[in-house]
Motif scaffolding. Structure first.
Motif, PDB file in Angstrom:
ATOM      1  N   ILE A  80     -28.738 -55.162 -27.382  1.00 14.54           N
ATOM      2  CA  ILE A  80     -27.984 -54.395 -26.397  1.00 14.54           C
ATOM      3  C   ILE A  80     -27.257 -53.267 -27.123  1.00 14.54           C
ATOM      4  O   ILE A  80     -26.933 -53.393 -28.307  1.00 14.54           O
ATOM      5  N   ASP A 105     -35.972 -48.913 -24.082  1.00 18.35           N
ATOM      6  CA  ASP A 105     -35.780 -49.947 -23.061  1.00 18.35           C
ATOM      7  C   ASP A 105     -34.775 -51.007 -23.500  1.00 18.35           C
ATOM      8  O   ASP A 105     -34.956 -52.196 -23.249  1.00 18.35           O
ATOM      9  N   PRO A 107     -31.056 -52.652 -23.183  1.00 16.13           N
ATOM     10  CA  PRO A 107     -29.941 -52.701 -22.234  1.00 16.13           C
ATOM     11  C   PRO A 107     -28.777 -51.874 -22.776  1.00 16.13           C
ATOM     12  O   PRO A 107     -28.457 -51.936 -23.965  1.00 16.13           O
ATOM     13  N   LYS A 126     -28.980 -44.602 -15.719  1.00 18.47           N
ATOM     14  CA  LYS A 126     -29.973 -45.305 -16.530  1.00 18.47           C
ATOM     15  C   LYS A 126     -29.382 -46.528 -17.241  1.00 18.47           C
ATOM     16  O   LYS A 126     -30.120 -47.426 -17.643  1.00 18.47           O
ATOM     17  N   GLN A 128     -27.372 -50.085 -17.735  1.00 16.32           N
ATOM     18  CA  GLN A 128     -27.266 -51.288 -16.925  1.00 16.32           C
ATOM     19  C   GLN A 128     -25.848 -51.429 -16.367  1.00 16.32           C
ATOM     20  O   GLN A 128     -25.663 -51.899 -15.261  1.00 16.32           O
ATOM     21  N   VAL A 129     -24.870 -50.996 -17.156  1.00 10.22           N
ATOM     22  CA  VAL A 129     -23.464 -51.099 -16.759  1.00 10.22           C
ATOM     23  C   VAL A 129     -22.745 -49.853 -17.256  1.00 10.22           C
ATOM     24  O   VAL A 129     -22.959 -49.432 -18.399  1.00 10.22           O
TER      25      VAL A 129
END
Length: 148
Positions: A80, A105, A107, A126, A128-129
């Motif tokens: 991540i 790709d 996260p 784009k 995730q958070v």
């Protein structure tokens, strides 16, 4: 399960140390990597490894090659990415790292103050958070390990 987190973003303050210390306090099973935080070493690494360069452009190019190598390796190993856009500094490296995380790709947790919402809207979509503080990023990481 231990996850590896790449901390992308500015190197001009202690945000990484703060996040790492808070993760330790919560006993999160995470390891961290990031860019070279010693700014003068980052700027001089090309000459440190490849020798004197004929001018400042060549010096920057040599350092960039090695810093890009470091970033690429750690981004590829990351589970991540946390990318911080601060309020004070130009954010070219953060944008590049966030874009690379998206391309790989990975996260992405994007940390940006509310006043940077508009210029970062595409990156935010784009990610995730998207959060506004380091504490919120830490809580997002902690949630990965929550049982209930």
């Amino acid at each position: 399960m231990t996850i590896h987190v790449y901390l992308a973003g500015q190197i001009h303050d202690d945000w990484r140390k703060e996040l790492k210390a808070a993760a330790d306090k919560k006993n999160l099973p995470v390891t961290f990597s990031g860019p070279m935080e010693n700014h003068s070493r980052s700027d001089g690494i090309g000459e440190e490894i490849m020798g004197d360069q004929p001018g400042p452009v060549y010096r920057d190019d040599a350092a960039s090659q090695l810093n890009n190598l470091r970033t690429r390796v750690w981004l590829e190993k990351a589970d991540i990415v946390v990318a911080l856009f601060g309020e004070e500094y130009r954010q070219w490296n953060t944008a590049m790292d966030a874009g690379a995380a998206i391309a790989l790709d990975k996260p992405l947790i994007l940390v940006r103050p509310e006043k940077l919402h508009h210029p970062l809207k595409e990156i935010s979509q784009k990610a995730q958070v998207t959060v506004e503080t380091i504490d919120q990023a830490l809580e997002a990481l902690a949630y990965l390990f929550a049982d209930e």
